[in-house]
Scaffold this motif. Structure first.
Motif, PDB file in Angstrom:
ATOM      1  N   CYS A  57       0.860  -1.177   0.000  1.00 55.34           N
ATOM      2  CA  CYS A  57       0.000   0.000   0.000  1.00 55.34           C
ATOM      3  C   CYS A  57       0.905   1.238   0.000  1.00 55.34           C
ATOM      4  N   THR A  64      -1.216  -5.595   0.063  1.00 58.20           N
ATOM      5  CA  THR A  64      -2.581  -5.378  -0.403  1.00 58.20           C
ATOM      6  C   THR A  64      -2.717  -5.692  -1.883  1.00 58.20           C
ATOM      7  N   SER A  67      -4.217  -0.441  -3.804  1.00 54.49           N
ATOM      8  CA  SER A  67      -3.580   0.635  -3.061  1.00 54.49           C
ATOM      9  C   SER A  67      -4.309   1.946  -3.339  1.00 54.49           C
ATOM     10  N   CYS A  69      -4.894   0.635   0.669  1.00 57.91           N
ATOM     11  CA  CYS A  69      -5.488  -0.619   1.133  1.00 57.91           C
ATOM     12  C   CYS A  69      -6.811  -0.390   1.868  1.00 57.91           C
TER      13      CYS A  69
END
Ligand SMILES: [Zn+2]
Length: 199
Positions: A57, A64, A67, A69
């Motif tokens: 992120c 994640t 992004s 997240c």
């Protein structure tokens, strides 16, 4: 009789994985070369797919698919409190304790001159930027209790100090010289609860 070269090469590649010693690597390699081709293909594709879809992120540094997240964009979380951790996986440890409802920031390591890790190698500049763009009132430093964790916490407290910002550090109940991954949920819960103000 020596093992065929492809098995030796696969074993060597597996040894590079965390927690996989030479014996386990050889056992896994021998298993894979005798398994159904479809099963091995599925494993290889799953590894590749996970690697391609997961990234950091750009705000908090968590692992994640998207992004920023889901934690960074979750309005139900308290944007005034940011918990600073060493690695992305430490977020999972704190989330499991269930008592933290703020946001996170991953540093990406700890200051360690011996290992060549300087403040510039860490995501400190990104955190300073967040202090100017987000309504952050408190920073909770949740680094391990080893020498590097202590040094990094002190450095952060000095560098981030500004009017109206509380900086605290968890510590109570955490085993000395260890990281968050060794603390159980109750211990982490208490450590967060018993955080001490640094400045
Ligand atoms: Zn994030």
């Amino acid at each position: 009789m020596p093992l065929p070269e492809p098995i030796v090469a696969l074993t060597a590649a597996l040894t590079k994985l965390p927690g996989v010693g030479p014996r386990s690597a050889e056992r896994i390699a021998l298993h894979l070369v005798q398994a159904e081709t479809a099963q091995v293909q599925h494993l290889a594709q799953t590894i590749l797919m996970a690697r391609e879809r997961i990234r950091f992120c750009e705000t908090c540094g968590a692992l994640t698919e998207k992004s920023p997240c889901s934690t960074c964009t979750d309005d139900r979380r308290d944007a005034a409190i940011v918990c600073v951790v060493e690695r992305a996986v430490d977020i999972l440890s704190i989330e499991k304790s269930g008592s933290f409802r703020g946001k996170f920031h991953v540093l990406g390591g700890k200051i360690s001159p011996l290992d060549g890790v300087e403040p510039n190698d860490l995501r400190i500049g990104e955190l300073e930027k967040r202090l100017t763009t987000e309504p952050i009132k408190e920073i909770i430093i949740a680094l391990g209790t080893d020498v590097e964790g202590d040094a990094t916490s002190s450095y952060l407290a000095k560098r981030l100090a500004r009017a109206g910002l509380k900086i605290s550090r968890i510590g109570f109940g955490l085993p000395a010289g260890s990281g968050l991954e060794f603390a159980d949920e109750l211990t982490l819960d208490r450590a967060l609860e018993g955080r001490r103000e640094m400045i």
